[in-house]
Design an enzyme around this catalytic site. Structure first.
Site, PDB file in Angstrom:
ATOM      1  N   ASN A 156       0.975  -1.130   0.116  1.00 44.40           N
ATOM      2  CA  ASN A 156      -0.026   0.405  -0.049  1.00 44.40           C
ATOM      3  C   ASN A 156       1.045   0.659   0.459  1.00 44.40           C
ATOM      4  OD1 ASN A 156       0.691   0.704   3.650  1.00 44.40           O
ATOM      5  ND2 ASN A 156       0.059  -1.153   3.363  1.00 44.40           N
ATOM      6  N   ASP A 215      -5.185  -6.507   4.674  1.00 45.02           N
ATOM      7  CA  ASP A 215      -5.618  -7.338   5.097  1.00 45.02           C
ATOM      8  C   ASP A 215      -6.352  -8.650   4.418  1.00 45.02           C
ATOM      9  OD1 ASP A 215      -7.583  -5.695   6.730  1.00 45.02           O
ATOM     10  OD2 ASP A 215      -7.743  -4.334   4.376  1.00 45.02           O
TER      11      ASP A 215
END
Length: 403
Positions: A209, A278
């Protein structure tokens, strides 16, 4: 807070040097022991005799002027200072501090000191906004130097804008806050997670990310400045750790989970600022995945929720989570706080300009079990970190910790 504190006041050569007289006087009145170093340029604006009279100590001007043969002056001053204040700080002395240039008494002493440094810039509005000056201040902030923001108004050069030296009262207040905060987390063990985790697809590719780790390291440095023993569990980040931080390097969400759990029982405060994946690939290829068609399907599985795990295993720790959202910020933040048993959740809308990843600023709301606790406008991430740590210290002092 200043009674008996040894403060080294550095005055560099700007028109605002005349305000240093009032600053020196107020520090002495507050009980501080003030010693003054002036640059040669500063003496063009205000006389050393003025500062000598107000401080009641000799004023240091030249590295080679030794008043006491038993010591080396710049080393003695550096060693005995509890706090160094540079006011006014010109663009020149700021640049010297960044590069480590030591060509006069003040810059030489600054290299030798290990005391905290408080800088009060003063200069023309265009100089203050120049990219070189902005970058120099960023670099100093990364090294732990604190700043007292200049004011906005009529400048001596005739311009109206930001660059006016902060008022002496504000600089004294900043010094008092430093000493108040410097021990607010003394003896506490703080663990901060930072950066973005990496989930491998193969030896050369991964999922990650945009997290830079800046917020996490800013929090870690703020905790260190308050006397805490700080450990940073850092994933992917370009940040370089400051002196005094214990850094544990990890890559994946699973590695971060294990590193945090190993230290959790012995930790007083955990601040989860990292952006943790996640999902992760169900399998990791042993060699580089080759192109075999127009489409590639990846199968992903959930990673362990680190924050939720910590909330379930709490035994008195103060737990702070972060929520980077794009909509319904309050609802998601309060839901996260309740589900994961956090004491505070720091939430931001990453769609807002100046907030989120890969910028030096942030805009956040802080939530507790009672709802909104604090709203912080556009601030540097270091300022956000400082205000967050104040909230944490105050809540811990009052016993506001969820079991």
């Amino acid at each position: 807070m200043l009674k008996g504190k040894r403060i080294l006041l550095g005055i560099s050569g700007g028109i605002a040097a005349y305000k240093a007289a009032a600053l020196c006087s107020k520090l002495v009145q507050a009980g501080a022991i003030v010693k003054v170093i002036m640059t040669e340029s500063a003496t063009k604006f205000i006389t050393p005799l003025t500062l000598q009279t107000l401080s009641r100590h000799p004023v240091y001007l030249d590295t080679f002027d030794e008043f006491d043969p038993s010591v080396v002056s710049h080393i003695d001053l550096a060693d005995h200072a509890d706090l160094v204040i540079i006011a006014p700080a010109t663009a020149n002395i700021i640049a010297k501090m960044v590069t480590g240039l030591a060509d006069d008494m003040l810059s030489t002493t600054l290299l030798a000191t290990t005391a905290p440094i408080l800088v009060a810039p003063a200069m023309n509005v265009h100089m203050y906004a120049h990219p070189a000056v902005e970058r120099n201040m960023e670099l100093l902030a990364e090294r732990g130097v604190r700043f007292v923001e200049p004011g906005t108004g009529q400048l001596a050069c005739g311009y109206v804008g930001k660059g006016r030296l902060a008022e002496p009262e504000d600089i004294v207040k900043a010094a008092e806050q430093w000493f108040t905060q410097s021990q607010s987390l003394a003896g506490k063990r703080v663990l901060v997670t930072a950066g973005g985790t990496i989930e491998r697809l193969d030896p050369v590719r991964y999922l990650t990310n945009d997290s830079s780790g800046l917020m996490g390291f800013a929090i870690a440095e703020a905790a260190l400045n308050r006397g805490a023993d700080v450990t940073v569990v850092a994933a992917k980040t370009a940040m370089q750790p400051g002196a005094g931080l214990n850094v544990v390097r990890v890559e994946s969400a699973e590695e971060m989970l294990q590193a945090v759990l190993e230290r959790y029982a012995a930790t007083d405060i955990v601040i989860k600022a990292a952006a943790v994946a996640d999902y992760r690939p169900t399998t990791v290829a042993a060699s580089k995945i080759k192109k075999t068609g127009e489409h590639l399907t990846l199968e992903l599985e959930r990673t362990t929720d680190i924050l939720k795990t910590l909330g379930e295993q709490k035994s008195g720790q103060f737990l702070v989570g972060f929520a980077a959202e794009t909509d319904n910020v309050k609802a998601y933040a309060m839901d996260k706080l309740q589900r994961k048993n956090c004491d505070l959740v720091v939430a931001n809308d990453i769609t807002r300009e100046g907030a989120g990843f890969n910028v030096d600023t942030n805009i956040v709301d802080v939530y507790g079990s009672e709802g909104l606790v604090a709203t912080l406008p556009l601030l540097s991430k270091r300022e956000v970190a400082d205000q967050l740590l104040t909230l944490v210290a105050n809540r811990m002092a009052s016993g506001e910790t969820r079991e």
